[in-house]
Structure formats: C-alpha cells, structure tokens
Design a protein around this motif. Sequence first.
Motif, PDB file in Angstrom:
ATOM      1  N   ILE A  75       0.828  -1.204   0.000  1.00  0.00           N
ATOM      2  CA  ILE A  75       0.000   0.000   0.000  1.00  0.00           C
ATOM      3  C   ILE A  75       0.866   1.260   0.000  1.00  0.00           C
ATOM      4  N   LEU A  76       1.739   1.383   1.026  1.00  0.00           N
ATOM      5  CA  LEU A  76       2.495   2.630   1.180  1.00  0.00           C
ATOM      6  C   LEU A  76       3.667   2.739   0.205  1.00  0.00           C
ATOM      7  N   GLY A  77       4.263   1.589  -0.110  1.00  0.00           N
ATOM      8  CA  GLY A  77       5.469   1.642  -0.915  1.00  0.00           C
ATOM      9  C   GLY A  77       5.212   1.540  -2.403  1.00  0.00           C
ATOM     10  N   VAL A  78       4.336   0.588  -2.795  1.00  0.00           N
ATOM     11  CA  VAL A  78       4.163   0.325  -4.232  1.00  0.00           C
ATOM     12  C   VAL A  78       2.994   1.120  -4.809  1.00  0.00           C
ATOM     13  N   LYS A  79       1.823   1.063  -4.141  1.00  0.00           N
ATOM     14  CA  LYS A  79       0.639   1.730  -4.696  1.00  0.00           C
ATOM     15  C   LYS A  79       0.718   3.239  -4.524  1.00  0.00           C
ATOM     16  N   LEU A  80       0.924   3.707  -3.275  1.00  0.00           N
ATOM     17  CA  LEU A  80       0.902   5.147  -3.032  1.00  0.00           C
ATOM     18  C   LEU A  80       2.266   5.797  -3.226  1.00  0.00           C
ATOM     19  N   ARG A  81       3.327   5.005  -3.156  1.00  0.00           N
ATOM     20  CA  ARG A  81       4.699   5.511  -3.314  1.00  0.00           C
ATOM     21  C   ARG A  81       5.025   6.633  -2.342  1.00  0.00           C
ATOM     22  N   ILE A  82       4.573   6.507  -1.096  1.00  0.00           N
ATOM     23  CA  ILE A  82       4.885   7.537  -0.096  1.00  0.00           C
ATOM     24  C   ILE A  82       6.229   7.235   0.553  1.00  0.00           C
ATOM     25  N   LEU A  83       6.433   5.952   0.854  1.00  0.00           N
ATOM     26  CA  LEU A  83       7.620   5.575   1.625  1.00  0.00           C
ATOM     27  C   LEU A  83       8.478   4.604   0.822  1.00  0.00           C
ATOM     28  N   PRO A  84       9.798   4.633   1.039  1.00  0.00           N
ATOM     29  CA  PRO A  84      10.663   3.669   0.360  1.00  0.00           C
ATOM     30  C   PRO A  84      10.357   2.242   0.827  1.00  0.00           C
TER      31      PRO A  84
ATOM     32  N   GLY B 165      15.477  -0.707   2.741  1.00  0.00           N
ATOM     33  CA  GLY B 165      16.705   0.048   2.896  1.00  0.00           C
ATOM     34  C   GLY B 165      16.856   0.672   4.265  1.00  0.00           C
ATOM     35  N   TRP B 166      17.987   1.312   4.455  1.00  0.00           N
ATOM     36  CA  TRP B 166      18.310   1.863   5.757  1.00  0.00           C
ATOM     37  C   TRP B 166      19.185   3.086   5.583  1.00  0.00           C
ATOM     38  N   GLY B 167      18.961   4.094   6.373  1.00  0.00           N
ATOM     39  CA  GLY B 167      19.822   5.268   6.308  1.00  0.00           C
ATOM     40  C   GLY B 167      19.025   6.549   6.474  1.00  0.00           C
ATOM     41  N   ASP B 168      17.969   6.708   5.670  1.00  0.00           N
ATOM     42  CA  ASP B 168      17.155   7.909   5.797  1.00  0.00           C
ATOM     43  C   ASP B 168      16.066   7.700   6.832  1.00  0.00           C
ATOM     44  N   TRP B 169      15.556   8.821   7.373  1.00  0.00           N
ATOM     45  CA  TRP B 169      14.543   8.702   8.411  1.00  0.00           C
ATOM     46  C   TRP B 169      13.258   8.079   7.871  1.00  0.00           C
ATOM     47  N   ASP B 170      12.939   8.354   6.589  1.00  0.00           N
ATOM     48  CA  ASP B 170      11.672   7.836   6.069  1.00  0.00           C
ATOM     49  C   ASP B 170      11.737   6.321   5.825  1.00  0.00           C
ATOM     50  N   GLN B 171      12.952   5.786   5.748  1.00  0.00           N
ATOM     51  CA  GLN B 171      13.064   4.339   5.595  1.00  0.00           C
ATOM     52  C   GLN B 171      12.796   3.625   6.911  1.00  0.00           C
TER      53      GLN B 171
ATOM     54  N   PRO C 248       9.275  -0.063   8.943  1.00  0.00           N
ATOM     55  CA  PRO C 248       9.712  -1.096   9.895  1.00  0.00           C
ATOM     56  C   PRO C 248       9.329  -0.772  11.334  1.00  0.00           C
ATOM     57  N   ALA C 249       9.350   0.523  11.699  1.00  0.00           N
ATOM     58  CA  ALA C 249       8.998   0.879  13.074  1.00  0.00           C
ATOM     59  C   ALA C 249       7.531   0.558  13.341  1.00  0.00           C
ATOM     60  N   ILE C 250       6.668   0.808  12.358  1.00  0.00           N
ATOM     61  CA  ILE C 250       5.245   0.481  12.534  1.00  0.00           C
ATOM     62  C   ILE C 250       5.087  -1.027  12.692  1.00  0.00           C
ATOM     63  N   VAL C 251       5.717  -1.773  11.782  1.00  0.00           N
ATOM     64  CA  VAL C 251       5.581  -3.232  11.814  1.00  0.00           C
ATOM     65  C   VAL C 251       6.083  -3.782  13.152  1.00  0.00           C
ATOM     66  N   LEU C 252       7.211  -3.220  13.592  1.00  0.00           N
ATOM     67  CA  LEU C 252       7.816  -3.685  14.838  1.00  0.00           C
ATOM     68  C   LEU C 252       6.974  -3.304  16.049  1.00  0.00           C
ATOM     69  N   GLY C 253       6.347  -2.117  15.985  1.00  0.00           N
ATOM     70  CA  GLY C 253       5.695  -1.593  17.179  1.00  0.00           C
ATOM     71  C   GLY C 253       4.231  -1.960  17.322  1.00  0.00           C
ATOM     72  N   LEU C 254       3.605  -2.431  16.250  1.00  0.00           N
ATOM     73  CA  LEU C 254       2.164  -2.640  16.301  1.00  0.00           C
ATOM     74  C   LEU C 254       1.760  -3.636  17.391  1.00  0.00           C
ATOM     75  N   GLY C 255       2.526  -4.712  17.500  1.00  0.00           N
ATOM     76  CA  GLY C 255       2.231  -5.700  18.526  1.00  0.00           C
ATOM     77  C   GLY C 255       2.320  -5.100  19.919  1.00  0.00           C
ATOM     78  N   THR C 256       3.340  -4.259  20.117  1.00  0.00           N
ATOM     79  CA  THR C 256       3.511  -3.621  21.426  1.00  0.00           C
ATOM     80  C   THR C 256       2.357  -2.678  21.719  1.00  0.00           C
TER      81      THR C 256
END
Lengths: 311, 304
Positions: free
Chosen positions: B152-161, B164-170, B174-182
């Motif tokens: 959704i966010l990466g391929v369809k809407l192209r909002i987020l990369p 990868g790793w390095g920029d804040w938007d990358q 992963p932070a959402i995926v990691l944090g949702l359970g918490t």
Amino acid sequence: MNESEKMIFDANAFDPLPEGSLEQDQIVRKKTSYWGDVWRTFKKNKPAVISLWVMGLMVFFVVFGPMMNEFNYYSNDYSCTNQTPNMVHWFGTDNLGRDLWTRVWEGGRISLLIAIFATLIPEAIGMTIGGISGYIGGKLDMFIMRVIDVLMGIPSLIYMILLMIVLGKGNAMTLVIAISITGWMGSARSTRGLVLQLKTREFVVASETLGASPAWIIAKRLIPNTLGIRVVGITMSMPGVIFYEAFLSYIGLGVTPPSPSWGQLIKSAGEVFRYYPYQFIIPCVCVSITMLCLNLIGDGLRDALDPKLRS
Amino acid sequence: MLKYISKKVLIALATVFVLATATFFLVKLIPGDPFLNDKIPVAVQDKQRAFYGLDKPLPQQYLTYMGNLLKGELGYSIKKTGRTVVDIIAEAFPVSAKLGLTSLVFAELIGLTFGILCAQFRGKFPDYFLMVLAVLGIALPSMVLGPILRLILGVKLRILPVTGWGDWDQMIMPAIVLGLGTIAGNTRSMRASMLAITTQDYIKTARAKGLPPIKVILKHQFKNSLVPIIPNLGVQIASVMMGSFVVESMFLIPGLGRYFVDSITNLDYPLIMGLTVFYGVFLVTMNLLVDVLYGLIDPRIRVK
C-alpha cells in the motif's frame, strides 16, 4: 401504637413442630461452585458466548473440513495451479495445484492445537513458579528470578534445536512441548509481579492469620486474583505462537512440509500476495477470526473470573 | 545504597557468568560441524578447527573462552571470515537499537494512551473500536503486516521507500511493523490493569474528596496500573533493541536480528556466544534498572 391494638398471644395457639420438619431452614437452591458462578457470569457476556459458538464451528471445520471434498493436502496437480476459488476447489489452489480448502483446515488442526496448548501449558507452569516465587520471597525468590534471567538470556533457538533432537521434530506434540519448556519465563515474571502487589492485601493477611498454608494461599487466593490480568496476556500470546511455528518451519524446525499450518500458508502466500491475494487472505481471515474469538472469550473469562468486576 | 547496588551488580555478573557457561555447553550439544565441507581437503578443515581452538578438549576450550571473555575479547566469527564478533556487534547493534527504541517509545505512548481511553469508556464505542484495533494488531503479525504495508504505502501510493536503511523515512514502515504488537499488547494490558483498580478504595477516596476526574486518572489510577506492566519492560526494551529477524530481513535492514538466527543455524560458535553474552549483559542491566523503577513507582514493594 396504643395499648388496645397490642397483640396478645395465647401460648395454646402454638403447636410445637414435629421432629425433622426443619426443612425450611435448609438451602433449597443448589449450591453454586466457583466455576459454576464463573460460567453464570460468562453466559451474560453476549460477544463471548457468540465467540464460543464460532470457535465451536471453527473446530468443526478443522476436524471435518478436510473430509468434505475428494482432495488431500499433499497431492500436487500441475493441471490446475494457482486457481482462484471455484466450484471444484472451494478456496482455490496453490502454486503446486494443491486444494486450499483442505490445506487451510488441515493447517488449522496444527495451528489451533499449538495456539491453545502451547500457550496454556507454559502459562500454568509460569503461574505456579511465579506464584511461589512471589509469595515465599526471600532467597528462593532471588534464586528463581536469577534462573529465569539466565534462561531468558539463552537464545531460545538453541533449546528448540536441542529439544527437537531429543523429542524428534516435525509434529504438533513436539512443538507444544518445546514451546512450553521455553516459554514460561515471561508469565512467571509477570505473575510474580502481581503476587508481590497482592500479598500484603487484607484478604491474604486474613488467610494467613487463620492459619492457611502457603500452598493454599497461592492456589486459592493469589493466583485467582492474577488470572484477570494474565488472561489478557494468554490470549495475546496465541497469535504469536501460531506465527512462531511458521518461523520455526522457515528455518526447518516446525511442522515438516507438505503438512500445512496457518502460519506457513500465510507466510508462503505473503510472497505472492500481489498476484494471488486469495491465497493470502483466506488463511489470514481464519487466523483473525480465531484470534478475535479467543480474545473475546478471554475478555468474558476475565470479567467472570475477577470478583471485583462482577456486578 | 552503595552496598545495595554493588550487591545487585555482583549478582548480575554472576547471572551473566552462568548464562555464558550454560550457552557454551548447550551450543556444543547441537550436532554438526561448521567446517565440515566436501570441497575442502580434510587437512585444511583441521587447520581451520585449530585456528578456532575447536581441536582442543571441551573443558580447555571453555577455559580459554572465559579467559578471553574477561579480557573483553569475543573472538573471530567463523562464517564472516576475518571479522571479529565485537566488530559485527559494533556495526549492527546501533542500527537495531535506533529502530527498536524509536518504535518502542511510540508504541508505549500510544498503547498506554489507548489503554486509558478504553478503560475510561468501558463498554462504549471508543472502547470497542480501540479493542478491535488492538485485536487486529495482535492478530496481524509482522509477517502479514509487512507485505501489506509495503504494497500500500510503498508500491501503490509511493509515499515511503520499500526497503533500505539510512534515511529517516526508511525507518517509518519497519517501526510500525515492529511496534504494532507492542501498541496492541499495551492497550490491552493497560485497559485490564486500569479496570482492575477502578474499584479500589483509594480511587473512591480520591473521587470523594472532589479531585477532578483527570487528576484521579493520571495521579492515582495511571501510576498504580503501571505496576503489572513494568516488569516486562526490561525484557521488552532488551528484545526490541536486539532487532527482529523477520522485520530486518523483510526491509533489508543491516541490524543485529538476523545474526541471532544465522549464527545458530550456521553453528558460528564465537558469534553465538558473543551475541548471547552481549544480550545477557544488556538484559541484566535493563532488569536492574526496571527493579529500581519498580520500587520507585510502587512503595508497597520497595526493597527494605
């Protein structure tokens, strides 16, 4: 009230009751047990009761679903790969032409077994150990907590591999045992925390004063009072366990293919999600419904178990 | 106070020592040999084993390892040839830690707020709405959520990369995926623990003496309902900072998570040991801090 209205009783107007006619003093209603009481409160919670029925239906399909059509979960059929759901293959087929209806329900057997037993057994172990540790306290508590620290520090994959070697890998039973042995520490720690908080409360002190044994206090006073909060933890860890199995089979420690499980079905369909969304969505829906039901049942149980929330 | 802390630190060190010992022998129990390879002559294999000291008897290996550990040396990785374990950890840990901490801070804040809201509106719409979200959050593990978000966010809407790793938007996905359970877990635990104390006498007293509801919730109920949540915090922080195998391999993040799995499946003994000791020290430290915090928050369990 004036004098003239004062009632006058004549002793002769009363007959002594015959022997053995004191039934009216006895309790006519059947005595309700603790669990009877829990069940009565639980029944009032509509979502929980509906969830119980849906879970029953789920179990029915998981048991009888694979027998409902002529396919089995392991035969490949290259003449009909990646079919969308149709009259022959009700849930479609996967990339090897295997019938997904059969695979989904067959997978549910393993996933449900693991979700339920691999969370309840470690929870029971953890509660017992956490309860003892928290209530007795002192050196024992110190010792148990350090043992837990050590056990939590060892990567669980190491135990998993070792346990699989000892128990023989690849079936649901082994997984349940292995996850139980490696997964009780969190619940022990949490139960201990709750017990520490409860053990200075009046009802515990009262039991102590009346001479109740520590085992009785832990089992009848402390653990029932932690259940309310722990039920949440238990229902929360269920999906984790389902997907832990998928992760284990990814590195070759879970259920051996072609035996399916929900976690594995979702994982492998996730890779082709853009092209064959139904392969991904159907098992996801099954897991989500199961989780929703188990959570609602858990909520109902929590309300029923916790005397403070009973109204 | 100093005596108390030094005692705790000593115990922590002993815990790490036992942990290292247990792991050392448990790992050796796993059958297999990292150097076994048909394409390499036996003489070369023996030489490799000798380099890592694996030709020596087990007790001697253990003593050597412990000696090196005291000097702070964790040895060379077997699979990542030529790199020290310290090197690998120093490179990968900051990545996982940054991602994990960002994710955890947001997840805790959102989760606790949701939990309080649920408890306040028990049985009403906001409660049901947030609980359904929480249940979905628990039922959707990273393996499922990752591909969906990416699509959704990466391929369809192209909002987020996508990776990868390095920029804040990358870091966002992963932070959402990691944090949702918490988030979901905290919402539920917080709701349960808030509800468990709504009927306590001190809450009634606080209400009866005319405190505004917001003060009752924040000063009395909130603080007390944190008690069952805190003991898990140490483990949560430690595990989230060590990185996640699934999330890191999904988003191609050069973190520590994958080494925990790879090192064991590769039987990379020095790396397994190094990671375990590192994680152990970290976990024990976190638990120490949480113990202190626990006492500060709940005077009933303050250590005498």
